[in-house]
Design an enzyme around this catalytic site. Sequence first.
Site, PDB file in Angstrom:
ATOM      1  N   GLY A 134      38.740  34.160  43.449  1.00  0.00           N
ATOM      2  CA  GLY A 134      38.693  35.573  43.279  1.00  0.00           C
ATOM      3  C   GLY A 134      38.288  36.251  44.602  1.00  0.00           C
ATOM      4  O   GLY A 134      39.057  36.528  45.346  1.00  0.00           O
ATOM      5  N   GLY A 135      37.036  36.650  44.491  1.00  0.00           N
ATOM      6  CA  GLY A 135      36.486  37.489  45.919  1.00  0.00           C
ATOM      7  C   GLY A 135      36.902  36.896  47.070  1.00  0.00           C
ATOM      8  O   GLY A 135      37.538  37.779  47.700  1.00  0.00           O
ATOM      9  N   HIS A 152      42.203  34.522  31.286  1.00  0.00           N
ATOM     10  CA  HIS A 152      41.178  34.456  32.063  1.00  0.00           C
ATOM     11  C   HIS A 152      39.661  34.960  31.451  1.00  0.00           C
ATOM     12  O   HIS A 152      39.706  35.818  30.537  1.00  0.00           O
ATOM     13  CB  HIS A 152      41.230  35.652  33.345  1.00  0.00           C
ATOM     14  CG  HIS A 152      40.260  35.661  34.427  1.00  0.00           C
ATOM     15  ND1 HIS A 152      38.947  36.133  34.299  1.00  0.00           N
ATOM     16  CD2 HIS A 152      40.286  34.831  35.651  1.00  0.00           C
ATOM     17  CE1 HIS A 152      38.228  35.822  35.387  1.00  0.00           C
ATOM     18  NE2 HIS A 152      38.988  35.171  36.287  1.00  0.00           N
ATOM     19  N   GLY A 175      32.094  35.058  40.329  1.00  0.00           N
ATOM     20  CA  GLY A 175      31.665  36.339  40.944  1.00  0.00           C
ATOM     21  C   GLY A 175      29.996  36.381  41.220  1.00  0.00           C
ATOM     22  O   GLY A 175      29.717  37.272  41.553  1.00  0.00           O
ATOM     23  N   GLU A 219      37.266  27.511  34.837  1.00  0.00           N
ATOM     24  CA  GLU A 219      36.579  28.660  35.679  1.00  0.00           C
ATOM     25  C   GLU A 219      34.972  28.589  34.827  1.00  0.00           C
ATOM     26  O   GLU A 219      34.949  29.357  33.773  1.00  0.00           O
ATOM     27  CB  GLU A 219      37.024  29.806  35.689  1.00  0.00           C
ATOM     28  CG  GLU A 219      38.246  29.634  36.260  1.00  0.00           C
ATOM     29  CD  GLU A 219      38.729  31.177  36.904  1.00  0.00           C
ATOM     30  OE1 GLU A 219      38.619  31.137  38.187  1.00  0.00           O
ATOM     31  OE2 GLU A 219      38.920  31.880  36.302  1.00  0.00           O
ATOM     32  N   SER A 238      33.693  31.265  42.564  1.00  0.00           N
ATOM     33  CA  SER A 238      32.909  31.522  43.683  1.00  0.00           C
ATOM     34  C   SER A 238      33.431  30.427  44.661  1.00  0.00           C
ATOM     35  O   SER A 238      32.803  29.635  45.449  1.00  0.00           O
ATOM     36  CB  SER A 238      31.318  31.029  43.601  1.00  0.00           C
ATOM     37  OG  SER A 238      30.985  32.297  42.821  1.00  0.00           O
ATOM     38  N   ASN A 268      43.466  35.205  42.920  1.00  0.00           N
ATOM     39  CA  ASN A 268      43.082  36.350  41.685  1.00  0.00           C
ATOM     40  C   ASN A 268      42.838  37.623  42.171  1.00  0.00           C
ATOM     41  O   ASN A 268      41.397  37.828  42.261  1.00  0.00           O
ATOM     42  CB  ASN A 268      42.474  35.749  40.567  1.00  0.00           C
ATOM     43  CG  ASN A 268      42.387  36.846  39.398  1.00  0.00           C
ATOM     44  OD1 ASN A 268      42.880  37.966  39.435  1.00  0.00           O
ATOM     45  ND2 ASN A 268      41.409  36.254  38.705  1.00  0.00           N
ATOM     46  N   TRP A 269      43.321  38.584  42.332  1.00  0.00           N
ATOM     47  CA  TRP A 269      42.884  39.779  43.376  1.00  0.00           C
ATOM     48  C   TRP A 269      42.004  40.778  42.208  1.00  0.00           C
ATOM     49  O   TRP A 269      41.632  41.594  42.530  1.00  0.00           O
ATOM     50  CB  TRP A 269      44.111  40.528  43.941  1.00  0.00           C
ATOM     51  CG  TRP A 269      44.799  39.834  44.978  1.00  0.00           C
ATOM     52  CD1 TRP A 269      44.373  38.519  45.528  1.00  0.00           C
ATOM     53  CD2 TRP A 269      45.588  40.469  45.881  1.00  0.00           C
ATOM     54  NE1 TRP A 269      45.273  38.470  46.434  1.00  0.00           N
ATOM     55  CE2 TRP A 269      45.906  39.525  46.825  1.00  0.00           C
ATOM     56  CE3 TRP A 269      46.345  41.653  45.980  1.00  0.00           C
ATOM     57  CZ2 TRP A 269      46.988  39.788  47.953  1.00  0.00           C
ATOM     58  CZ3 TRP A 269      47.393  41.623  46.844  1.00  0.00           C
ATOM     59  CH2 TRP A 269      47.361  40.752  47.656  1.00  0.00           C
ATOM     60  N   LYS A 270      42.365  40.379  40.861  1.00  0.00           N
ATOM     61  CA  LYS A 270      41.797  41.174  39.825  1.00  0.00           C
ATOM     62  C   LYS A 270      41.942  42.678  40.125  1.00  0.00           C
ATOM     63  O   LYS A 270      42.996  43.066  40.353  1.00  0.00           O
ATOM     64  CB  LYS A 270      39.891  40.965  39.771  1.00  0.00           C
ATOM     65  CG  LYS A 270      39.702  39.677  39.694  1.00  0.00           C
ATOM     66  CD  LYS A 270      38.343  39.126  39.595  1.00  0.00           C
ATOM     67  CE  LYS A 270      38.042  37.808  39.406  1.00  0.00           C
ATOM     68  NZ  LYS A 270      36.784  37.213  39.154  1.00  0.00           N
ATOM     69  N   GLU A 284      37.527  36.953  32.016  1.00  0.00           N
ATOM     70  CA  GLU A 284      37.012  38.378  32.022  1.00  0.00           C
ATOM     71  C   GLU A 284      37.962  39.143  30.731  1.00  0.00           C
ATOM     72  O   GLU A 284      37.533  40.078  30.176  1.00  0.00           O
ATOM     73  CB  GLU A 284      37.305  39.119  33.413  1.00  0.00           C
ATOM     74  CG  GLU A 284      36.390  38.757  34.471  1.00  0.00           C
ATOM     75  CD  GLU A 284      36.672  38.784  35.736  1.00  0.00           C
ATOM     76  OE1 GLU A 284      37.782  39.344  36.242  1.00  0.00           O
ATOM     77  OE2 GLU A 284      35.636  38.108  36.392  1.00  0.00           O
TER      78      GLU A 284
HETATM   79  P1  PGA Z   1      35.426  34.471  42.070  1.00  0.00           P
HETATM   80  O1  PGA Z   1      36.415  34.452  40.807  1.00  0.00           O
HETATM   81  O2  PGA Z   1      36.004  33.378  43.016  1.00  0.00           O
HETATM   82  O3  PGA Z   1      35.249  35.714  42.524  1.00  0.00           O
HETATM   83  O4  PGA Z   1      34.183  33.875  41.581  1.00  0.00           O
HETATM   84  C1  PGA Z   1      37.116  33.572  40.366  1.00  0.00           C
HETATM   85  C2  PGA Z   1      37.986  33.809  39.266  1.00  0.00           C
HETATM   86  O5  PGA Z   1      37.259  34.843  38.441  1.00  0.00           O
HETATM   87  O6  PGA Z   1      39.241  33.700  39.199  1.00  0.00           O
END
Ligand code: PGA
Length: 254
Positions: A234-235, A95, A173, A167, A213, A9-11, A97
């Site tokens: 994500g990251g 998600h 994050g 999640e 994470s 997930n590149w956000k 967010e």
């Molecule tokens: P993260 O994000 O790996 O940066 O914690 C995961 C996500 O929100 O899908």
Amino acid sequence: MRRKIIAGNWKLNKTISESIRLVNTLKVKIVNVSHTDMIVCPTFISLSAVAEALKGSNIQLGAQNLFWEENGAFTGEISGPMLKSAGCSHVIIGHSERRQYFGETDETVNKRLKAAISAKLSPIVCVGETLHQREENQTFDVIKAQIGGALQGFDTSELRELIIAYEPVWAIGTGKNATPEQAQDVHSFIRSQLEVLFQADFAASVRIQYGGSVKPENADSLLSQPDIDGALVGGASLDADGFAAIIKSSENLI
Ligand code: PGA
């Protein structure tokens, strides 16, 4: 045996040219992967270009959100058929967010899920508790409500492509991942809920990803849990080496 599925997930990251560069680098690193499904989810604006760059590779394309109407006066939104036409096979829904910053609720998740299914996009439905909810021992209640709300009104024939991502919000994050045992507990609870809502064979077939994470250093221990069928990253998915290392962890567990 459920096939593992690793999604990035590149956000809100990467311009179009940066996105192309990232998948071009990634493609070379995963050529021998055959037991793991791989998905990248760039921003809307990079989808077509990334679809083009992915031609001939076994990495699939996902979007980060979709609107529930197919077209009309909904400025700024994007629909399932549009994502499909850009080359997407998957879409992330609900998600944390989106829930936290953009007013997403279980009800809107349910509407988006319906739209994804009718556009023949495989949905990745996200659920997860906040730190406060975990500390108040509300984790299972929260997950139960999110799963029940998202899946309300569907039958199993419509949910064949369903993927769920657990999640925990406190792990996203933050660098603080759930322990493999904490994650496994919730994954197994999610599967038991699917059994209550539907049937045992359906519950056993749904893939449940862990997200929060995930990095090369913790991927092995998370992915080796019996009910963890993959990761939503994500990251660490913004770096081709890191993402490829997580994919290889999954591959090596087969
Ligand atoms: P993260 O994000 O790996 O940066 O914690 C995961 C996500 O929100 O899908």
